[in-house]
Design an enzyme around this catalytic site. Structure first.
Site, PDB file in Angstrom:
ATOM      1  N   ASP A 136     -16.472 -34.964 -11.750  1.00 38.53           N
ATOM      2  CA  ASP A 136     -15.172 -34.524 -11.692  1.00 38.53           C
ATOM      3  C   ASP A 136     -14.352 -33.807 -12.723  1.00 38.53           C
ATOM      4  OD1 ASP A 136     -14.767 -36.632 -14.196  1.00 38.53           O
ATOM      5  OD2 ASP A 136     -12.713 -35.959 -13.624  1.00 38.53           O
TER       6      ASP A 136
ATOM      7  N   ASP B  89     -10.789 -43.807 -13.727  1.00 40.98           N
ATOM      8  CA  ASP B  89     -11.303 -44.044 -15.101  1.00 40.98           C
ATOM      9  C   ASP B  89     -10.549 -45.259 -15.586  1.00 40.98           C
ATOM     10  OD1 ASP B  89     -11.796 -41.440 -17.471  1.00 40.98           O
ATOM     11  OD2 ASP B  89     -12.832 -43.561 -17.199  1.00 40.98           O
TER      12      ASP B  89
ATOM     13  N   HIS C 107      -7.606 -23.609  -2.375  1.00 38.80           N
ATOM     14  CA  HIS C 107      -8.735 -22.810  -2.405  1.00 38.80           C
ATOM     15  C   HIS C 107      -9.591 -23.263  -3.503  1.00 38.80           C
ATOM     16  CE1 HIS C 107     -11.116 -19.033  -2.903  1.00 38.80           C
ATOM     17  NE2 HIS C 107     -11.130 -19.228  -3.989  1.00 38.80           N
TER      18      HIS C 107
ATOM     19  N   CYS D 246     -15.061 -16.611   1.146  1.00 32.59           N
ATOM     20  CA  CYS D 246     -14.454 -18.003   1.556  1.00 32.59           C
ATOM     21  C   CYS D 246     -13.724 -18.181   2.830  1.00 32.59           C
ATOM     22  CB  CYS D 246     -13.194 -18.320   0.304  1.00 32.59           C
ATOM     23  SG  CYS D 246     -12.793 -19.989   0.470  1.00 32.59           S
TER      24      CYS D 246
ATOM     25  N   CYS E  22      -7.871 -18.632   2.343  1.00 30.35           N
ATOM     26  CA  CYS E  22      -8.363 -17.353   2.626  1.00 30.35           C
ATOM     27  C   CYS E  22      -8.527 -16.741   4.043  1.00 30.35           C
ATOM     28  CB  CYS E  22      -9.829 -17.315   1.951  1.00 30.35           C
ATOM     29  SG  CYS E  22      -9.855 -17.674   0.226  1.00 30.35           S
TER      30      CYS E  22
ATOM     31  N   CYS F  16     -11.895 -20.866   3.616  1.00 30.85           N
ATOM     32  CA  CYS F  16     -10.780 -22.089   3.315  1.00 30.85           C
ATOM     33  C   CYS F  16      -9.559 -21.671   4.104  1.00 30.85           C
ATOM     34  CB  CYS F  16     -10.611 -22.212   2.087  1.00 30.85           C
ATOM     35  SG  CYS F  16      -9.408 -21.341   0.971  1.00 30.85           S
TER      36      CYS F  16
HETATM   37  C1  LIG Z   1     -12.656 -32.893 -19.362  1.00 29.59           C
HETATM   38  N1  LIG Z   1     -13.840 -33.506 -20.361  1.00 29.59           N
HETATM   39  C2  LIG Z   1     -13.939 -34.791 -20.139  1.00 29.59           C
HETATM   40  N2  LIG Z   1     -14.786 -35.351 -20.868  1.00 29.59           N
HETATM   41  C3  LIG Z   1     -14.632 -36.684 -20.460  1.00 29.59           C
HETATM   42  C4  LIG Z   1     -15.536 -37.687 -21.443  1.00 29.59           C
HETATM   43  C5  LIG Z   1     -14.935 -39.084 -20.740  1.00 29.59           C
HETATM   44  C6  LIG Z   1     -15.852 -40.435 -21.390  1.00 29.59           C
HETATM   45  O1  LIG Z   1     -16.381 -40.202 -22.163  1.00 29.59           O
HETATM   46  N3  LIG Z   1     -15.139 -41.573 -20.997  1.00 29.59           N
HETATM   47  C7  LIG Z   1     -14.156 -41.694 -20.271  1.00 29.59           C
HETATM   48  N4  LIG Z   1     -13.931 -43.057 -19.866  1.00 29.59           N
HETATM   49  N5  LIG Z   1     -13.584 -40.647 -19.284  1.00 29.59           N
HETATM   50  C8  LIG Z   1     -13.940 -39.575 -19.936  1.00 29.59           C
HETATM   51  C9  LIG Z   1     -13.480 -38.219 -19.322  1.00 29.59           C
HETATM   52  C10 LIG Z   1     -12.425 -38.367 -18.327  1.00 29.59           C
HETATM   53  C11 LIG Z   1     -12.909 -37.955 -16.932  1.00 29.59           C
HETATM   54  N6  LIG Z   1     -11.904 -38.019 -15.725  1.00 29.59           N
HETATM   55  C12 LIG Z   1     -13.805 -36.980 -19.701  1.00 29.59           C
HETATM   56  N7  LIG Z   1     -13.301 -35.776 -19.410  1.00 29.59           N
END
Ligand SMILES: CNc1nc2cc3c(=O)[nH]c(N)nc3c(CCN)c2[nH]1
Length: 372
Positions: free
Chosen positions: A270, A96, A339, A308, A313, A310
Site C-alpha cells: 500500500d 491500519d 492515471h 497507458c 490517457c 487508462c
Molecule cells: C510510507 N511508509 C510507511 N512505512 C510504514 C510502516 C508501518 C508500520 O510499521 N506499522 C504500521 N501499522 N503502519 C505502517 C505504515 C502505514 C501503512 N499504510 C507505513 N508507511
C-alpha cells in the site's frame, strides 16, 4: 476449527526469484496477489469514485483507524453498517491500526506498556490508544483485514531501543488477539518489526508466527532508509514468514520498490504515493515521472503515457491536464490520480503475468530500462 476470515492460496512460485502468484480470499471477495492497495485514509481514495476504483481493478483498499476514530468516530461508522456500507465499497478493505499514524501525525506524549498517550493532531486534545482500543475501533469499522497495534521504531534507532520496542509490540499483538471480537469475519495480521537488525526481525517474526496470525505485515520500513537497506531487510525477513499466509509490506511504494518487493516474496503493498504526487501534478509513466504542470507540456497533445490504456490517457492530453492543474480545476487532480493508481494496478497485473511465465527478472530488466 472455525474457518478464518481470510485465507491465502499460493498458486505458483517464480522459478528464479522469491516471487509468488497467489489469491487472498476475504468475506468481500477473492483477489489476485501480488496486489497494490490504494489508500483511502478517511474512507475515500482521494478524488476517486468506487466505480472508478473497480474499473481500474482495485480489489482491497486501505482506511485508517486513527483518522476515522477522530472523524467521524467509529460509532457513527458502525451505525452506518460499517465501512463497506458507509463508503459504498463492496470489495476488500484493510484498516491500519493507528500506531504508525499516531507516531507520524500526532504530537507524541509518551509510549507506555499500556499504550500511547498523545495529542489529537487536529485540536490538541489529550488522547490514549491501546491495543484493546485500536482493535475495538477496527472491529467497529468492520474491515476484512485489520492490523495489530504496533510501534514503528525509527529505522536507525539503537539495537537496545528496537529490541525493547519489538518485545512490547509482540505483547501488544497478543493483547490485540485476545481483544479481537470478530475473528471469523475480520482477519487480524501481526506486524513484524525490528528495524535493520536481522536478529530482531527474527525474534519479532518468531514471536508473531507462534501466535498463528492469518497474515503478516512487514512494518518499520519505507521510513527513510535507502531502497538497498529495505531490500536487504526483506531478503532476510520474508523467508521467516509462513509460505501459506499473505505477506504485506507496509507503505510501499514506487514502481521499482513494488517489483523488488515482489521478487523478495511480498504479496501485498500500500502507499499514498500515487494519489499524493498526483495532487501536485506528478504522474508515473513507463518512462519515469512526468511533471505535467511543467511549461514544456503546454502544447503537448499526447496522453500522459502513450503506453497507458487508462481513462485519462485514452481521452485527454498533457496540455489539457496541465491547463486544468494550472487553473485549479478539480477534474485535473481526478485525472492524474486516476492515471497514477491505474499505472500501479496495471504494473501489478504485468508482474502477475510475468510470474506466471517465469519471466519476472526479464520483465524487471525491461521495466527499469525504460523507467530509468
Ligand atoms: C510510507 N511508509 C510507511 N512505512 C510504514 C510502516 C508501518 C508500520 O510499521 N506499522 C504500521 N501499522 N503502519 C505502517 C505504515 C502505514 C501503512 N499504510 C507505513 N508507511
Amino acid at each position: 476449527m472455525t474457518t478464518p476470515a481470510v485465507t491465502y492460496n499460493l498458486i505458483k512460485k517464480d522459478k528464479h526469484t522469491g516471487a509468488r502468484l497467489g489469491q487472498i480470499t476475504t468475506p468481500h471477495g477473492t483477489f489476485d496477489t501480488p496486489m497494490f492497495m490504494p489508500v483511502g485514509t478517511q474512507a475515500s481514495v482521494k478524488a476517486m469514485a468506487p466505480e472508478e476504483l473497480k474499473e481500474m481493478g482495485a480489489g482491497v483498499i486501505l482506511a485508517n483507524t486513527y483518522h476515522l476514530w477522530l472523524r467521524p468516530g467509529e460509532d457513527l461508522v458502525e451505525e452506518a453498517g460499517g465501512l463497506h456500507q458507509f463508503m459504498n465499497w463492496d470489495q476488500g478493505i484493510l484498516t491500519d491500526s493507528g500506531g504508525f499514524q499516531v507516531f507520524s501525525l500526532a504530537e507524541l506524549r509518551n509510549i507506555t506498556e499500556e499504550g500511547v498517550h498523545f495529542k489529537n493532531h487536529l485540536n490538541g486534545q489529550k488522547l490514549f490508544l491501546s491495543p484493546e482500543k485500536a482493535i475495538a475501533i477496527e472491529n467497529a469499522l468492520g474491515a476484512d483485514i485489520m492490523m495489530s497495534f504496533d510501534e514503528c521504531p525509527p529505522f536507525f534507532e539503537s539495537y537496545d531501543y528496537i529490541k525493547k520496542s519489538i518485545e512490547r509490540t509482540s505483547r501488544w499483538a497478543e493483547r490485540g488477539l485476545r481483544a479481537h471480537k470478530n475473528p471469523q469475519t475480520q482477519a487480524l495480521f501481526g506486524i513484524v518489526q525490528g528495524g535493520g537488525h536481522k536478529a530482531l526481525r527474527e525474534q519479532s517474526a518468531r514471536d508473531l508466527v507462534s501466535l498463528d496470525f492469518p497474515g503478516y505485515s512487514i512494518g518499520g520500513l519505507s521510513v527513510g532508509e535507502s531502497k538497498a537497506e529495505m531490500n536487504h531487510v526483506l531478503d532476510f525477513t520474508t523467508p521467516l514468514l509462513p509460505e501459506n499466509k499473505p505477506r504485506y509490506l507496509m507503505g510501499v511504494g514506487s514502481p521499482d520498490a513494488l517489483i523488488d518487493g515482489v521478487i523478495r516474496g511480498v504479496d501485498m503493498f500500500d502507499c499514498v504515493l500515487p494519489t499524493r504526487i498526483a495532487r501536485n501534478g506528478t504522474c508515473m509513466t513507463s518512462k519515469g515521472r512526468l511533471v505535467v504542470k511543467n511549461a514544456k507540456y503546454a502544447r503537448d497533445f499526447r496522453p500522459l503515457d502513450e503506453k497507458c490504456n487508462c481513462y485519462a490517457c485514452r481521452n485527454y492530453t498533457r496540455a489539457y491536464i496541465r491547463h486544468l492543474l494550472k487553473t485549479d480545476e478539480i477534474f485535473g487532480l481526478r485525472l492524474t490520480s486516476y492515471h497514477n493508481l491505474y499505472f500501479l494496478l496495471d504494473l501489478m497485473r504485468k508482474i502477475r503475468a510475468a510470474i506466471k511465465e517465469d519471466r519476472l527478472l526479464d520483465f524487471r530488466a525491461e521495466f527499469f530500462e525504460e523507467y530509468g
